[in-house]
Design a protein around this motif. Structure first.
Motif, short mmCIF file in Angstrom:
data_model
loop_
_atom_site.label_atom_id
_atom_site.label_comp_id
_atom_site.label_asym_id
_atom_site.label_seq_id
_atom_site.Cartn_x
_atom_site.Cartn_y
_atom_site.Cartn_z
N ARG A 16 9.31 -1.74 -6.54
CA ARG A 16 8.26 -1.63 -6.99
C ARG A 16 6.89 -1.79 -7.27
N GLU A 17 6.90 -2.93 -8.54
CA GLU A 17 6.40 -4.03 -8.95
C GLU A 17 4.95 -4.19 -7.04
N SER B 71 3.26 7.50 0.87
CA SER B 71 2.69 8.05 0.03
C SER B 71 2.08 6.65 -1.07
N ALA B 72 1.04 5.70 -0.43
CA ALA B 72 -0.38 5.05 -1.22
C ALA B 72 -1.62 6.45 -0.77
N GLU B 73 -1.12 5.93 1.26
CA GLU B 73 -2.68 6.49 1.31
C GLU B 73 -2.50 8.17 1.11
N ALA C 124 6.33 6.06 -3.29
CA ALA C 124 7.66 5.70 -3.43
C ALA C 124 7.62 4.46 -2.46
N LEU C 125 9.17 4.06 -2.81
CA LEU C 125 9.89 3.56 -2.25
C LEU C 125 10.85 3.64 -0.86
N ALA D 146 9.97 12.17 -0.33
CA ALA D 146 10.63 13.51 0.08
C ALA D 146 9.95 14.63 -1.44
N GLU D 147 10.86 14.18 -2.79
CA GLU D 147 11.24 14.92 -3.38
C GLU D 147 9.78 14.31 -3.98
N GLY D 148 8.97 13.96 -3.80
CA GLY D 148 7.55 13.42 -4.69
C GLY D 148 6.95 14.81 -4.32
#
Lengths: 289, 283
Positions: free
Chosen positions: A239-240, A262-264, A275-276, A282-284
């Motif tokens: 994640r980092e 997710s970054a965009e 998100a990874l 989808a959850e987010g």
């Protein structure tokens, strides 16, 4: 079957591999091409480590330095205290650090699978009855026991790679290095290999170093090292590492699709976590509603 | 130029204990302008099928027509056929063999009857087209090139004689992300030039969804689906039957739908998924 590996894992586990300020260049005639420069890292017993980087970034050079295929021009590499430059202990070192390469066909030496598995331990001078035990154990570890007396050339790519892994396991290595070992496989074969090594890592405490171009495979790691131009430019948990999108771009890598999206969306102002995986994204988004 | 496959079957080692049916009654048509993906798990018959297109495997049952040429004809002009249909194998960089890059790329055109100078000119054109610096690489040994460069040099060898159809078997396998993208961009660029039709085998569903207008799904030697990526990836039964999985973008769209978030896109690539999400959340 008895387990030969101790379950020692995690932060308290001892450092099995130490790479201290290592440099190595490839020299052919007047041409010098960079391998690795000033690389330092440690790997703890039982860790699952992934090396990422584009072609020519130094990943494979680093891997070859770990089992003494090549020795550092500067700096020092030790595995369980063995200096890779110690000629007298090179066989001991090679038995501790096993490597599986891209093309399984190039790694098969015998026409019957059990003989292929026996090749490594035989070379180490392991007694015959002990070899028998190791063959059974190694084939069981990769779920290939029923193929023991068959010929390797009738197997699928994923099955062949599992045999190649078993052949290394039969030498009871402390560390397993996989250098793009899934590159020639279809998604099913890749899944088989990832499932196998993840199980060996979790259940048997085998230390795994995986070199891959598949970001999906890197997500499963305890730690990722990102290499660029022979140096480690980023180290950390998946994640980092993936949330540092600048470093990923600098290393000419691509984010997993879910991470990129997710970054965009975050950049565009949407309040969702980085998100990874597809599920995390989808959850987010679901929590937003 | 159309390619028509009719009731094609092929059996390896027939009438021996090793007999294996690789293709079983496969029929479909490739239209000029198609970028067609051939997908299916290992052993489904993809490579066997593709080796029929330029007669590397001679037809033992069924028919293939390339334009008006019947590939089962007794007096088939193989040279003309292979000039028309270029074939890039898996890991083509293992097939580089000559002492210089230029000579390696010239090998194809020379075989097709071009003179020395014309072959050299075609090789230069091809190397430039695949994005290599001709002056820099022409006298290099192919073995001095990096992985991605080797693959591009191998592609140059295939496209030097300007085939109108290109068959690619796993063109991006084993490349890093940048290398993958470069190869796919190159194929798309070639399609704007002399290349009319692309037939591509891939295990990477993201690539298939983003680049192909049609897909052929093979399973145990049989043609299971002849459809569009949009149709295929919106059919869970088809995906379950083939072990192939969804492209990531389609998978994300499906996970969202399960959670009641519907999007106005088939989401065949990450960019269209992102655009649809931005529309939905008015970003």
């Amino acid at each position: 079957m008895n387990d030969i590996y101790s379950p020692e894992r995690g932060a308290g586990a001892h450092e099995i591999i130490k790479v201290e300020n290592v440099s190595y260049d490839y020299v052919s005639g007047e041409q010098v091409s960079r391998g690795v420069r000033g690389v330092s890292l440690t790997v703890r017993k039982g860790e699952f480590v992934v090396l990422l980087g584009h072609n020519g970034s130094g990943k494979s050079t680093l891997a070859k330095l770990l089992n003494g295929f090549i020795v550092p021009a500067e700096g020092k590499v030790t595995v369980e205290g063995i200096d890779t430059r110690d000629d007298k202990r090179i066989y001991e070192l090679r038995a501790k650090v096993g490597m599986v390469f891209q093309n399984a066909d190039n790694q098969m030496v015998a026409s019957v699978i059990e003989n292929d598995i026996a090749f490594g331990p035989e070379n180490l001078g392991v007694p015959r009855d002990e070899i028998e035990k190791r063959i059974s154990w190694a084939l069981d570890a990769v779920n290939m026991s029923e193929h023991r007396r068959r010929s390797p050339n009738k197997l699928s790519g994923g099955q062949k790679q599992r045999i190649a892994i078993a052949a290394i396991l039969a030498m009871y290595p402390d560390v397993l290095i996989l250098d793009e070992s899934t590159a020639m496989l279809d998604p099913k074969g890749r899944g088989e290999i990832m499932e196998t090594i993840s199980r060996l890592n979790k259940e048997k405490g085998l230390t795994v170093i995986l070199i891959t171009h598949y970001m999906d495979e890197a997500i499963a790691a305890d730690r990722i090292f990102v290499m660029n131009e022979g140096r480690i430019i980023k180290e950390g948990k998946p994640r980092e590492v993936f949330s540092d999108t600048e470093k990923i771009a600098e290393a000419k890598l691509e984010l997993p699709v879910a991470s990129r999206i997710s970054a965009e969306l975050r950049r565009a102002g949407l309040d969702i976590p980085f998100a990874l995986t597809d599920e995390e994204l989808a959850e987010g988004l679901c929590r937003l509603k | 130029m159309q390619i028509k496959v009719e009731d094609l079957s092929y059996v390896y080692s027939p009438k021996t204990p090793f007999e294996k049916v690789a293709l079983d009654g496969v029929s479909f048509t490739v239209n000029e302008g198609d970028t067609i993906g051939i997908i299916g798990s290992t052993g489904s018959g993809k490579s066997t099928l593709c080796q029929h297109f330029n007669a590397l495997i001679r037809i033992s049952h069924g028919k293939i027509y390339v334009g008006d040429k019947d590939l089962t004809a007794r007096k088939l002009d193989l040279l003309a056929l292979r000039k028309e249909i270029g074939m890039l194998f898996q890991f083509p960089e293992y097939q580089l063999f000559d002492d210089t890059v230029a000579k390696d790329v010239e090998f194809g055109p020379k075989n097709f009857g071009y003179g020395k100078e014309e072959a050299a000119r075609l090789a230069e054109e091809a190397l430039v087209m695949v994005g290599m610096n001709y002056a820099e690489v022409k006298n290099k040994s192919p073995f001095e090139l990096s992985g991605g460069e080797k693959r591009r040099a191998a592609i140059a060898g295939v496209i030097a004689s300007k085939p109108s159809v290109l068959v690619l078997d796993e063109p991006t396998a084993g490349l890093d992300p940048i290398g993958k993208r470069e190869i796919l961009e190159l194929v798309n660029d070639l399609k704007k030039s002399f290349l009319k039709t692309v037939i591509m085998i891939s295990h990477n569903m993201d690539e298939i969804a983003a680049n192909c207008n049609r897909v052929i799904v093979l399973h145990n030697g049989k043609l299971l689906y002849d459809t569009t990526p949009e149709q295929l990836f919106s059919d869970p039964e088809a995906i379950a039957a083939t072990d192939l999985g969804y492209p990531h973008s389609v998978h994300i769209k499906r996970l969202l739908a399960e959670r009641g978030i519907e999007l106005d896109t088939p989401a065949l690539d990450a960019d269209s998924l992102l655009a649809a999400l931005k529309r939905r959340y008015s970003l």
